[in-house]
Design a protein around this motif. Structure first.
Motif, PDB file in Angstrom:
ATOM      1  N   ASP A 195      38.114  32.853  30.040  1.00 55.63           N
ATOM      2  CA  ASP A 195      37.278  34.039  30.299  1.00 55.63           C
ATOM      3  C   ASP A 195      38.086  35.293  29.969  1.00 55.63           C
ATOM      4  N   LEU A 196      38.621  35.329  28.749  1.00 54.14           N
ATOM      5  CA  LEU A 196      39.584  36.362  28.370  1.00 54.14           C
ATOM      6  C   LEU A 196      38.881  37.648  27.934  1.00 54.14           C
ATOM      7  N   TRP A 209      51.162  43.292  29.124  1.00 52.90           N
ATOM      8  CA  TRP A 209      49.825  42.916  29.578  1.00 52.90           C
ATOM      9  C   TRP A 209      49.902  41.572  30.278  1.00 52.90           C
ATOM     10  N   LEU A 210      49.123  41.414  31.349  1.00 52.42           N
ATOM     11  CA  LEU A 210      49.067  40.151  32.075  1.00 52.42           C
ATOM     12  C   LEU A 210      47.603  39.773  32.323  1.00 52.42           C
ATOM     13  N   ALA A 211      47.323  38.481  32.208  1.00 51.06           N
ATOM     14  CA  ALA A 211      45.969  37.981  32.408  1.00 51.06           C
ATOM     15  C   ALA A 211      45.721  37.655  33.884  1.00 51.06           C
ATOM     16  N   VAL A 212      44.469  37.824  34.292  1.00 52.34           N
ATOM     17  CA  VAL A 212      44.014  37.418  35.622  1.00 52.34           C
ATOM     18  C   VAL A 212      42.713  36.627  35.459  1.00 52.34           C
ATOM     19  N   ASP A 213      42.263  36.002  36.545  1.00 53.50           N
ATOM     20  CA  ASP A 213      40.956  35.317  36.612  1.00 53.50           C
ATOM     21  C   ASP A 213      40.739  34.241  35.549  1.00 53.50           C
ATOM     22  N   PRO A 214      41.682  33.335  35.347  1.00 54.06           N
ATOM     23  CA  PRO A 214      41.450  32.276  34.356  1.00 54.06           C
ATOM     24  C   PRO A 214      40.497  31.208  34.889  1.00 54.06           C
ATOM     25  N   LYS A 215      39.879  30.490  33.958  1.00 56.73           N
ATOM     26  CA  LYS A 215      39.063  29.331  34.325  1.00 56.73           C
ATOM     27  C   LYS A 215      39.899  28.055  34.379  1.00 56.73           C
ATOM     28  N   GLY A 216      40.963  28.008  33.560  1.00 53.92           N
ATOM     29  CA  GLY A 216      41.826  26.837  33.589  1.00 53.92           C
ATOM     30  C   GLY A 216      41.243  25.640  32.874  1.00 53.92           C
ATOM     31  N   TRP A 217      40.895  25.795  31.590  1.00 56.26           N
ATOM     32  CA  TRP A 217      40.397  24.710  30.771  1.00 56.26           C
ATOM     33  C   TRP A 217      41.453  24.337  29.736  1.00 56.26           C
ATOM     34  N   ALA A 218      41.282  23.187  29.124  1.00 56.74           N
ATOM     35  CA  ALA A 218      42.149  22.773  28.031  1.00 56.74           C
ATOM     36  C   ALA A 218      41.316  22.651  26.766  1.00 56.74           C
ATOM     37  N   GLY A 219      41.839  23.213  25.665  1.00 57.48           N
ATOM     38  CA  GLY A 219      41.090  23.126  24.418  1.00 57.48           C
ATOM     39  C   GLY A 219      41.618  24.071  23.364  1.00 57.48           C
ATOM     40  N   ASP A 220      40.747  24.428  22.443  1.00 57.70           N
ATOM     41  CA  ASP A 220      41.074  25.227  21.257  1.00 57.70           C
ATOM     42  C   ASP A 220      41.270  26.697  21.644  1.00 57.70           C
TER      43      ASP A 220
END
Length: 300
Positions: A195-196, A209-220
């Motif tokens: 959810d970037l 920059w730092l990311a927050v609120d990830p969904k935590g999926w694996a993939g492309d």
């Protein structure tokens, strides 16, 4: 006493009904319990929130600033702490404490400004792509794989199209289904944010920059390009040549993320198609649905 923002409370009740109302009633006591257990005190900074989570600015016992995040128990948040734990601060805020049964975390505090505030949309796409590259670490085995959702999407897309009266040209729908068929099964086991969008990327001191609120999926990693594209689309659809502008921004993201531009374009086209159907189904504003349809058609 924790004062819950009115808009957040109403949205939670509208979405979740009585379970949401009960959860909101439990929040003040839950917040007090977590603050005590994790030896934190609230600051005078305002409480902030997203769609399903409330975030309280705090100080730890040693004076270090942090954020206490408590989310409504929601399937989309189950793997958020797992993603933070895997990154260990690489491109994302650090996970300091976690309480998975209560969907609560103590997180490193980043800045308040976001990627949405960058004047240049092209620069924002580059930053998001660079961040996606940093976040693309091997995914823990327990995380959900994006490829496992492909059969569901392959079944859902034509059903939604038929139920909604086929609002998109057949060519647009066919392109989305071809992406699922051709790219869906062949994806790496790398960790995705999921959810970037621009408001989920914060200015910081430890890293730019730092990311927050990830969904935590694996993939492309190319899958994440669309979210940033959509969140910076306010000026995109007024460009002289919209398709060229779309392709330029997706290419900028892909090159920064070290992934193939064609994959970023194809995933974006599929996700815009899904968004157009969802928007019609859920009563989103007509201009927004039209924007999704335009993107889906031009990228087909």
């Amino acid at each position: 006493m924790l004062l819950i923002p009115e808009g957040f409370a109403q949205h939670t009740i509208d979405r979740e009904g009585e379970p949401g109302r009960a959860w909101l009633a439990s929040l003040p006591d839950l917040a007090d319990e977590l603050l005590h257990r994790w030896q934190c005190v609230r600051t005078t900074d305002p409480v902030v929130h997203g769609m399903v989570g409330l975030v309280l600015p705090v100080h730890r016992a040693d004076g270090t600033p942090a954020m206490l995040k408590i989310s409504f128990p929601h399937h989309g948040n189950v793997h958020e702490p797992d993603a933070f734990a895997a990154w260990r601060g690489r491109g994302a805020v650090r996970l300091l404490e976690r309480d998975d049964p209560r969907f609560a975390m103590l997180l490193e505090r980043a800045g308040e400004s976001t990627l949405a505030q960058l004047p240049s949309a092209d620069e924002a796409m580059a930053v998001a792509g660079q961040l996606a590259r940093r976040l693309a670490v091997p995914a823990p085995p327990a995380l959900p794989r994006l490829r496992d959702r492909i059969p569901e999407w392959q079944e859902q897309l034509p059903k939604d199209a038929a139920r909604l009266g086929h609002p998109l040209p057949a060519r647009t729908l066919d392109a989305a289904l071809a992406t699922l068929r051709e790219l869906g099964p062949d994806q790496p086991d790398t960790l995705l944010h999921g959810d970037l969008h621009a408001n989920n990327v914060l200015r910081a001191d430890r890293e730019p920059w730092l990311a927050v609120d990830p969904k935590g999926w694996a993939g492309d990693p190319a899958y994440d390009a669309y979210t940033t594209l959509r969140s910076r689309a306010h000026d995109l659809l007024t460009a002289t040549d919209v398709r060229t502008a779309l392709l330029r921004r997706l290419t900028i993201f892909a090159e920064a993320a070290d992934c193939a531009p064609e994959r970023a374009v194809r995933w974006a086209q599929f996700r815009a198609t899904m968004a157009a159907h969802w928007g019609r189904d859920n009563g989103e504003p007509e201009w927004m649905v039209a924007a999704y349809e335009t993107m889906a058609g031009l990228l087909a």
